[in-house]
Scaffold this motif. Structure first.
Motif, PDB file in Angstrom:
ATOM      1  N   ILE A  21       0.831  -1.199   0.000  1.00  0.00           N
ATOM      2  CA  ILE A  21       0.000   0.000   0.000  1.00  0.00           C
ATOM      3  C   ILE A  21       0.864   1.248   0.000  1.00  0.00           C
ATOM      4  O   ILE A  21       0.574   2.225  -0.710  1.00  0.00           O
ATOM      5  N   GLU A  22       1.953   1.227   0.745  1.00  0.00           N
ATOM      6  CA  GLU A  22       2.864   2.374   0.748  1.00  0.00           C
ATOM      7  C   GLU A  22       3.424   2.599  -0.658  1.00  0.00           C
ATOM      8  O   GLU A  22       3.493   3.747  -1.139  1.00  0.00           O
ATOM      9  N   ARG A  23       3.829   1.533  -1.331  1.00  0.00           N
ATOM     10  CA  ARG A  23       4.398   1.649  -2.674  1.00  0.00           C
ATOM     11  C   ARG A  23       3.375   2.212  -3.660  1.00  0.00           C
ATOM     12  O   ARG A  23       3.689   3.082  -4.483  1.00  0.00           O
ATOM     13  N   GLU A  24       2.152   1.724  -3.582  1.00  0.00           N
ATOM     14  CA  GLU A  24       1.107   2.191  -4.509  1.00  0.00           C
ATOM     15  C   GLU A  24       0.768   3.657  -4.247  1.00  0.00           C
ATOM     16  O   GLU A  24       0.527   4.422  -5.182  1.00  0.00           O
ATOM     17  N   ALA A  25       0.742   4.049  -2.970  1.00  0.00           N
ATOM     18  CA  ALA A  25       0.460   5.444  -2.637  1.00  0.00           C
ATOM     19  C   ALA A  25       1.584   6.346  -3.129  1.00  0.00           C
ATOM     20  O   ALA A  25       1.345   7.440  -3.665  1.00  0.00           O
ATOM     21  N   ARG A  26       2.822   5.889  -2.967  1.00  0.00           N
ATOM     22  CA  ARG A  26       3.964   6.688  -3.412  1.00  0.00           C
ATOM     23  C   ARG A  26       3.954   6.866  -4.926  1.00  0.00           C
ATOM     24  O   ARG A  26       4.296   7.935  -5.449  1.00  0.00           O
ATOM     25  N   ALA A  27       3.546   5.820  -5.648  1.00  0.00           N
ATOM     26  CA  ALA A  27       3.527   5.881  -7.116  1.00  0.00           C
ATOM     27  C   ALA A  27       2.540   6.931  -7.627  1.00  0.00           C
ATOM     28  O   ALA A  27       2.711   7.455  -8.736  1.00  0.00           O
ATOM     29  N   LEU A  28       1.533   7.248  -6.843  1.00  0.00           N
ATOM     30  CA  LEU A  28       0.538   8.241  -7.248  1.00  0.00           C
ATOM     31  C   LEU A  28       0.942   9.659  -6.873  1.00  0.00           C
ATOM     32  O   LEU A  28       0.219  10.614  -7.186  1.00  0.00           O
ATOM     33  N   ASN A  29       2.094   9.794  -6.187  1.00  0.00           N
ATOM     34  CA  ASN A  29       2.573  11.119  -5.769  1.00  0.00           C
ATOM     35  C   ASN A  29       1.519  11.873  -4.965  1.00  0.00           C
ATOM     36  O   ASN A  29       1.277  13.072  -5.183  1.00  0.00           O
ATOM     37  N   LEU A  30       0.902  11.188  -4.043  1.00  0.00           N
ATOM     38  CA  LEU A  30      -0.118  11.817  -3.219  1.00  0.00           C
ATOM     39  C   LEU A  30       0.529  12.835  -2.268  1.00  0.00           C
ATOM     40  O   LEU A  30       1.650  12.626  -1.800  1.00  0.00           O
ATOM     41  N   PRO A  31      -0.181  13.918  -1.963  1.00  0.00           N
ATOM     42  CA  PRO A  31       0.387  14.960  -1.088  1.00  0.00           C
ATOM     43  C   PRO A  31       0.285  14.596   0.391  1.00  0.00           C
ATOM     44  O   PRO A  31      -0.134  15.402   1.226  1.00  0.00           O
ATOM     45  N   VAL A  32       0.672  13.382   0.719  1.00  0.00           N
ATOM     46  CA  VAL A  32       0.675  12.899   2.098  1.00  0.00           C
ATOM     47  C   VAL A  32       1.743  11.809   2.161  1.00  0.00           C
ATOM     48  O   VAL A  32       1.937  11.081   1.179  1.00  0.00           O
ATOM     49  N   PRO A  33       2.483  11.703   3.250  1.00  0.00           N
ATOM     50  CA  PRO A  33       3.487  10.649   3.326  1.00  0.00           C
ATOM     51  C   PRO A  33       2.870   9.275   3.069  1.00  0.00           C
ATOM     52  O   PRO A  33       1.813   8.941   3.627  1.00  0.00           O
ATOM     53  N   ALA A  34       3.535   8.499   2.236  1.00  0.00           N
ATOM     54  CA  ALA A  34       2.962   7.207   1.828  1.00  0.00           C
ATOM     55  C   ALA A  34       2.784   6.267   3.007  1.00  0.00           C
ATOM     56  O   ALA A  34       1.809   5.509   3.052  1.00  0.00           O
ATOM     57  N   ASP A  35       3.715   6.308   3.966  1.00  0.00           N
ATOM     58  CA  ASP A  35       3.568   5.423   5.115  1.00  0.00           C
ATOM     59  C   ASP A  35       2.369   5.818   5.961  1.00  0.00           C
ATOM     60  O   ASP A  35       1.627   4.961   6.460  1.00  0.00           O
ATOM     61  N   GLN A  36       2.138   7.119   6.114  1.00  0.00           N
ATOM     62  CA  GLN A  36       0.968   7.595   6.857  1.00  0.00           C
ATOM     63  C   GLN A  36      -0.319   7.183   6.149  1.00  0.00           C
ATOM     64  O   GLN A  36      -1.300   6.792   6.796  1.00  0.00           O
ATOM     65  N   PHE A  37      -0.312   7.271   4.824  1.00  0.00           N
ATOM     66  CA  PHE A  37      -1.486   6.888   4.047  1.00  0.00           C
ATOM     67  C   PHE A  37      -1.815   5.415   4.279  1.00  0.00           C
ATOM     68  O   PHE A  37      -2.966   5.051   4.524  1.00  0.00           O
ATOM     69  N   ALA A  38      -0.796   4.554   4.237  1.00  0.00           N
ATOM     70  CA  ALA A  38      -1.016   3.119   4.426  1.00  0.00           C
ATOM     71  C   ALA A  38      -1.534   2.816   5.823  1.00  0.00           C
ATOM     72  O   ALA A  38      -2.495   2.045   5.996  1.00  0.00           O
ATOM     73  N   LEU A  39      -0.927   3.407   6.831  1.00  0.00           N
ATOM     74  CA  LEU A  39      -1.334   3.139   8.208  1.00  0.00           C
ATOM     75  C   LEU A  39      -2.738   3.661   8.486  1.00  0.00           C
ATOM     76  O   LEU A  39      -3.528   3.021   9.194  1.00  0.00           O
ATOM     77  N   THR A  40      -3.074   4.806   7.933  1.00  0.00           N
ATOM     78  CA  THR A  40      -4.407   5.373   8.134  1.00  0.00           C
ATOM     79  C   THR A  40      -5.477   4.496   7.495  1.00  0.00           C
ATOM     80  O   THR A  40      -6.552   4.278   8.066  1.00  0.00           O
ATOM     81  N   TRP A  41      -5.180   3.975   6.316  1.00  0.00           N
ATOM     82  CA  TRP A  41      -6.145   3.109   5.626  1.00  0.00           C
ATOM     83  C   TRP A  41      -6.382   1.834   6.431  1.00  0.00           C
ATOM     84  O   TRP A  41      -7.517   1.393   6.614  1.00  0.00           O
ATOM     85  N   ARG A  42      -5.326   1.260   6.940  1.00  0.00           N
ATOM     86  CA  ARG A  42      -5.467   0.039   7.729  1.00  0.00           C
ATOM     87  C   ARG A  42      -6.233   0.293   9.028  1.00  0.00           C
ATOM     88  O   ARG A  42      -7.088  -0.506   9.430  1.00  0.00           O
ATOM     89  N   GLN A  43      -5.949   1.412   9.681  1.00  0.00           N
ATOM     90  CA  GLN A  43      -6.660   1.729  10.915  1.00  0.00           C
ATOM     91  C   GLN A  43      -8.143   1.952  10.636  1.00  0.00           C
ATOM     92  O   GLN A  43      -9.008   1.570  11.441  1.00  0.00           O
TER      93      GLN A  43
END
Length: 229
Positions: A21-43
């Motif tokens: 999930i972190e890798r996919e988020a990073r590939a989209l260049n989202l304006p949020v840290p990819a690790d935060q995005f992954a952890l938030t989605w899981r939570q």
């Protein structure tokens, strides 16, 4: 050995959800840290499951729950430039999670001696896609969708025993989550804790585990060894 069936939690135990999930988020260049995005989605997923089990929210497939959480996250982070196709593709990243390096080989070994199955809150199509993607050779794919409720409802654990027509104590539940194993044990299953210290990433929260299980394994290959495979 009285164990006939080895059942597995999937997210975190068999597959590495965080890295994918972190890798996919990073590939989209989202304006949020990819690790935060992954952890938030899981939570968000964990919170949603709790709401369903408490009766606050209706039953839904995990794919739909993941999509609802994604929509909420995009709004929270102010991301409004993903079209519907890209959102759907990102949501299906959960179907493309990479397995931990030891998972496939361990499952082949375990399947040579036991019936093996998923016992996951993921929906059936998701789990089948993960099996193909990661070369995960299950004897059967069981899901919360199979039983109409989510873990830790005892119906899920007892449903695995009923599916294979064995006693609950003949089913070993394998997971890296203490609460999952405690619920399985309460339902009469035997339990195996697999350590996955990087489940939440290299900078994520530390995981707590208990040695109060039938088996405690460093990884799934270690578990296969302990089970004589």
């Amino acid at each position: 050995m009285s164990i006939k069936v080895v059942s597995f939690d999937v997210f975190g135990t068999v597959v590495d959800w965080f890295s994918t999930i972190e890798r996919e988020a990073r590939a989209l260049n989202l304006p949020v840290p990819a690790d935060q995005f992954a952890l938030t989605w899981r939570q968000g997923y964990l919170t949603a499951i709790t709401r369903v089990l408490s009766g606050e929210a209706p039953w839904a497939l995990i794919d739909d729950i993941h999509y609802q959480i994604l929509e909420e996250m995009l709004a929270r982070f102010g991301i409004d430039d993903l079209d519907e196709d890209r959102k759907r593709h990102l949501n299906l990243a959960w179907h493309r999670l990479d397995p931990w390096p030891d998972s496939s080989a361990a499952l082949y070994r375990l399947k040579s001696r036991f019936n093996t199955c998923t016992l996951s809150n993921g929906n059936l199509s998701l789990l089948e896609d993960l099996a193909r993607h990661g070369d995960l050779p299950w004897s059967d794919v069981l899901s919360a969708e199979t039983f109409g409720t989510f873990k830790p409802d005892p119906k899920v654990y007892l449903g695995a025993a009923e599916t294979f027509q064995v006693k609950p104590e003949q089913v070993l539940m394998v997971a890296t989550h203490q609460e999952d194993l405690e619920a399985a044990r309460a339902a009469g299953l035997r339990t195996a804790y697999v350590k996955r210290p990087l489940e939440y990433g290299p900078t994520g929260p530390a995981k707590q585990f208990s040695e109060d299980h039938d088996f405690l394994a460093e990884d799934m290959l270690d578990l296969a060894e302990q089970l004589g495979c």
